[in-house]
Write an enzyme that holds these catalytic residues in place. Structure first.
Site, PDB file in Angstrom:
ATOM      1  N   GLU A 154       1.409  -1.288   0.050  1.00 22.32           N
ATOM      2  CA  GLU A 154      -0.246  -0.160   0.139  1.00 22.32           C
ATOM      3  C   GLU A 154       0.952   1.284   0.408  1.00 22.32           C
ATOM      4  OE1 GLU A 154      -0.398  -2.347   1.911  1.00 22.32           O
ATOM      5  OE2 GLU A 154      -2.643  -2.761   1.359  1.00 22.32           O
TER       6      GLU A 154
ATOM      7  N   PHE B  65     -12.151  -8.057  14.042  1.00 21.62           N
ATOM      8  CA  PHE B  65     -10.921  -8.222  12.520  1.00 21.62           C
ATOM      9  C   PHE B  65     -10.553  -7.516  11.446  1.00 21.62           C
ATOM     10  CE2 PHE B  65      -9.271  -9.934   9.015  1.00 21.62           C
ATOM     11  CZ  PHE B  65      -8.075 -10.838   9.566  1.00 21.62           C
ATOM     12  N   GLN B  66      -9.024  -7.391  11.948  1.00 22.72           N
ATOM     13  CA  GLN B  66      -8.399  -5.529  11.041  1.00 22.72           C
ATOM     14  C   GLN B  66      -8.840  -4.444  11.104  1.00 22.72           C
ATOM     15  OE1 GLN B  66      -8.321  -7.216   6.813  1.00 22.72           O
ATOM     16  NE2 GLN B  66      -6.466  -8.188   7.335  1.00 22.72           N
TER      17      GLN B  66
ATOM     18  N   LYS C  28     -18.076  -1.367   5.604  1.00 16.82           N
ATOM     19  CA  LYS C  28     -18.434  -2.397   4.296  1.00 16.82           C
ATOM     20  C   LYS C  28     -19.994  -2.546   4.559  1.00 16.82           C
ATOM     21  CE  LYS C  28     -17.284  -6.584   3.527  1.00 16.82           C
ATOM     22  NZ  LYS C  28     -16.459  -8.565   3.928  1.00 16.82           N
TER      23      LYS C  28
ATOM     24  N   MET D  35      23.832   8.144   1.871  1.00 11.83           N
ATOM     25  CA  MET D  35      24.103  10.228   2.853  1.00 11.83           C
ATOM     26  C   MET D  35      24.330   9.963   4.023  1.00 11.83           C
ATOM     27  SD  MET D  35      23.836  12.823   2.135  1.00 11.83           S
ATOM     28  CE  MET D  35      22.660  13.582   0.947  1.00 11.83           C
TER      29      MET D  35
END
Ligand SMILES: Cc1ncc(C[n+]2csc(CCOP(=O)(O)OP(=O)(O)O)c2C)c(N)n1
Lengths: 577, 184
Positions: A67, A129-130, A179, A492
């Site tokens: 993502e 969940f999630q 949802k 760097m």
């Protein structure tokens, strides 16, 4: 006047169509002109993906491998097109994986709309969940965010999201949709947002301030213009050139302002800041007037504020009121979009010429050339320098490619040595300095500008932060040209260790995989160069390749980027070695 | 920039009535490590618009920047910043003492009168005293009551009203409307 919730629930008087919340998401995106989405599916966003499946012709979905990659790709797309980049992610880990991308877009004022799926509304707050508190987690890194729990609120929320993301000082917006809201039916009606009463994206120009600015410009003997990204976001490149050419003021640019002024323009005196050019840094404290145009005096540009622009009056042209007097006191603040304020100012100034002052910049440029640039571009040592690779690649693309970079030494070398003919040709992570940005951002840039060559410079450290996006490049056949500048170091950080930590190389040396084998695994043609004599031919092969290509160049292990204004030092203390 | 003295400021923040706004506003303070001395929030006189009154100690420069950062939040309408002499403000304090000690002598009643407080409720067990005023005044009464036994003492955040003639928020909303007309 209506409150926000009233606005969102506004009675629809016009004709409506019955559809699911998910279909409404797709229809809303189409109304906003979206044609491409970067994303990654999961349980809580499956209804939206299912609706998307019926619209594959109008809405191209790019399946990234993470993502974070989706967000950076959307940023790259937004940077080169000026349009809003759109992303999808699922709830929980999908959403939290986007945080770095949101923070990056927030810092660099990039318009992005992220739609996240959320657990069903009856489960909110139950540690389902999630489930994560997406609105809470993303609040500090978004311009606006909102949770939709009812299907009928979807169109208005998305309309607001787009308006906020792209207006004023742009930024990322998150719309978190439960949802059940995706599944339930609504009467769809779409009305783009044109204003929000609690939000003033642009202030009208204050003519008295413009008069005063013009007076200062007309009096000034040693003026210096600082060009920032505001010029590019405002599509004000022409207005800027008109202003510069009439006033004769030398123009230096910030990292994100790069490409607003063509590289070969006579008034272009180079880059500001930590690894910027010698002239613009050292002359900042000699200038009697600074005209800051769409930039925010970031600490990487100013160094020590108490010893910054010590002899200058400051004119600050800026769209965001919170930036005025934040870091540097503005003697003359000019709030507003530079697209509108610059022409007003140009009209009021007298035609001028500062060729003597400009000659002082040329003298600085000669010093920098002799001490630094010459050694980068025509090295006598055996090791290939990053600078010579960048310059050769730039030339091979006729100095007209889009340059994307990751973060590190190669980024600064890219900014210093790549050349540009047109605006919107640089995609880089400025304010956040996000390693892993380059590769996915390049995918988005190429999809946004299919007719231009897109070339990304990346270090061996940063490539491995989002290397999985090679999978996206292969699957989608995005013809980006990847130049891996491999020094087997987190370069760097190693440079800082060399200069400021007694060369104690704590955890900066990398034992790397064989990147050629990796490229092969992803079916991406590649070449590896470690001898200078092979460089030109390999670059040519890359330029001519039709599809994606990875060119790995083994560069000197311990090369440094100079000049350098050490962190916390004054721009006057710029080091040439 | 000169380092300025810290002083007390009262911020009146007006916003849309929207879930999560308090969090949005307070994180602006937390991020800059500015401690909130007191905070009250409720619907404003204008329906649908929420009001936050926040008291902080900070420098004038910090406050200017802070106010702009708060205004930058999309759902915040306007932030007004006041010094102590620009507003009239009050806090309310409640004290719970035992009714026995109230009836034991007239000292408590004297204090109540002397401090312009009032008795809210008397039950056989306890008595609740209410006083409005500035923090130092409610605190002083608390210290005076303490020897007689104060079983609970609570104090609200600040509410404030400006000394100006015109209503700042209303004129701001009117200006918004005229600006919108000019811009269109
Ligand atoms: C996500 C993230 N982690 C850490 C850093 C700190 N950092 C800045 S530059 C750098 C080294 C980058 O090394 P490499 O990608 O090999 O590029 P080079 O500097 O060698 O060109 C690091 C670790 C960062 N900017 N971003």
């Amino acid at each position: 006047m209506e409150t926000q919730s009233q606005l969102l629930m506004k009675e629809k008087t016009t004709k409506t169509t019955r559809m699911s919340g998910s279909e409404a998401v797709i229809q809303s995106l189409l109304r906003e002109g979206t044609s491409i989405i970067f994303g990654y599916p999961g349980g809580a966003i499956m209804p939206i993906y299912d609706a998307l499946h019926d619209h594959q012709k109008e809405l191209h979905h790019v399946l990234t491998r993470h993502e974070q990659g989706a967000l950076h790709a959307a940023e790259g797309y937004a940077k080169v097109t000026g349009k809003v980049g759109v992303c999808f992610a699922t709830s929980g880990p999908g959403a939290t994986n986007t945080v770095t991308g949101l923070a990056n877009a927030m810092m660099d004022s990039t318009p992005v709309v992220l739609i996240t799926g959320q657990v069903v509304s009856s489960l909110l707050g139950t540690d389902a969940f999630q489930e994560t508190d997406v609105v809470g987690v993303t609040q500090p890194v978004t311009k606006w965010n909102y949770q939709v729990r009812r299907a009928e609120d979807i169109p208005a929320a998305i309309a607001r999201a787009f308006y906020i993301a792209r207006s004023g000082r742009p930024g990322p917006v998150v719309i978190d949709i439960t949802k059940d809201a995706q599944i339930n039916q609504l009467d769809f009606y779409y009305e783009p947002v044109k204003s929000i009463r609690s939000y003033t994206p642009e202030y009208p120009a204050d003519l008295a301030q413009i008069e005063e600015a013009a007076r200062l410009i007309n009096l000034s003997k040693k003026p210096l213009a600082l060009v920032g990204q505001g010029v590019i976001i405002g599509n004000a490149e022409k207005e800027l050139l008109d202003f510069l050419e009439k006033s004769g003021i030398p123009a230096a640019w910030t990292l994100l302002g790069l490409s607003a002024v063509p590289s070969d323009h006579p008034l272009n005196v180079g880059m500001l800041g930590m690894h910027g050019n010698y002239g613009p840094n050292i002359k900042t404290n000699e200038a009697d007037l600074i005209v800051a145009i769409g930039m925010r005096f970031d600490d990487r540009v100013t160094g020590d504020l108490s010893r910054y622009a010590t002899n200058a009056k400051i004119i600050h042209m800026e769209i965001d009121p919170a930036e005025i007097n934040k870091n540097v006191h503005a003697d003359v603040p000019i709030l507003g979009n530079v697209k509108k304020t610059l022409p007003l100012l140009t009209e009021k100034i007298v035609k001028n010429d500062h060729s003597d002052w400009l000659k002082e910049f040329e003298a600085c440029q000669r010093v920098e050339y002799n001490r630094i640039i010459e050694k980068q571009l025509n090295p006598i040592e055996k090791g290939i320098t990053m600078g010579e690779v960048v310059a050769k690649v730039s030339q091979a693309f006729d100095n007209d490619a889009i340059m994307v970079t990751d973060v590190g030494q190669h980024q600064m070398m890219g900014a210093r040595y790549f050349k540009f003919k047109q605006s919107r040709s640089v995609v880089t992570s400025g304010g956040l300095g996000t390693m892993g940005f380059g590769l996915p951002a390049a995918m988005g840039a190429k999809l946004g500008a299919p007719d231009r060559q897109v070339c990304v410079f990346v270090g061996d450290g940063g490539l491995q932060m989002t290397i999985q996006e090679l999978g996206t490049i292969y699957q989608t056949q995005i013809p980006v040209k990847i130049v891996l500048l491999n020094n087997n170091f987190l370069g760097m950080v190693r440079q800082w260790q060399e200069l400021f930590f007694d060369k104690r190389y704590a955890s900066t040396e990398l034992i790397n995989p064989d990147f050629q084998t990796i490229a092969k695994g992803y079916h991406i043609p590649s070449l590896k160069v470690s001898e200078r004599q092979d460089l030109d031919e390999a670059i040519q092969k890359m330029v001519e390749a039709d599809g994606p290509f990875l060119l790995e160049v083994i560069v000197e292990k311990e090369g440094n980027v100079f000049p350098m204004v050490p962190a916390g030092a004054s721009v006057s203390d710029i080091r040439l070695e | 920039m000169t380092t300025q003295e810290k002083e007390e400021f009262t911020l009146s923040i007006y916003s849309e009535n929207h879930v999560g706004l308090l969090n949005q506003i307070t994180t602006v303070f937390t991020r800059r490590h500015i401690n909130i001395e007191s905070l009250t929030t409720s619907e404003s006189a204008i329906a649908g618009i929420h009001k936050f009154t926040i008291v902080v100690f900070a420098t004038a420069d910090q406050i200017k920047k802070l106010a702009k950062q708060i205004e930058k939040r999309i759902d915040v309408l306007k932030v007004f910043v006041f010094r102590a002499d620009e507003i009239i403000h009050q806090e309310i304090a409640l004290y719970k003492v035992s009714t026995g000690s109230l009836l034991g002598g007239n000292e408590i009643e004297m204090l109540v009168r002397q401090y312009g407080a009032r008795i809210l409720e008397i039950t056989p067990e306890y008595t609740v005293i209410e006083k409005t005023g500035h923090k130092n005044e409610t605190q002083e009464l608390f210290e005076k009551l303490e020897p007689y036994g104060v079983s609970q003492f609570v104090r609200s955040g600040r509410i404030a009203i400006t000394k100006l003639k015109k209503e700042l928020l209303e004129s701001y909303l009117k200006k918004l409307e005229t600006d919108a007309i000019q811009l269109n």
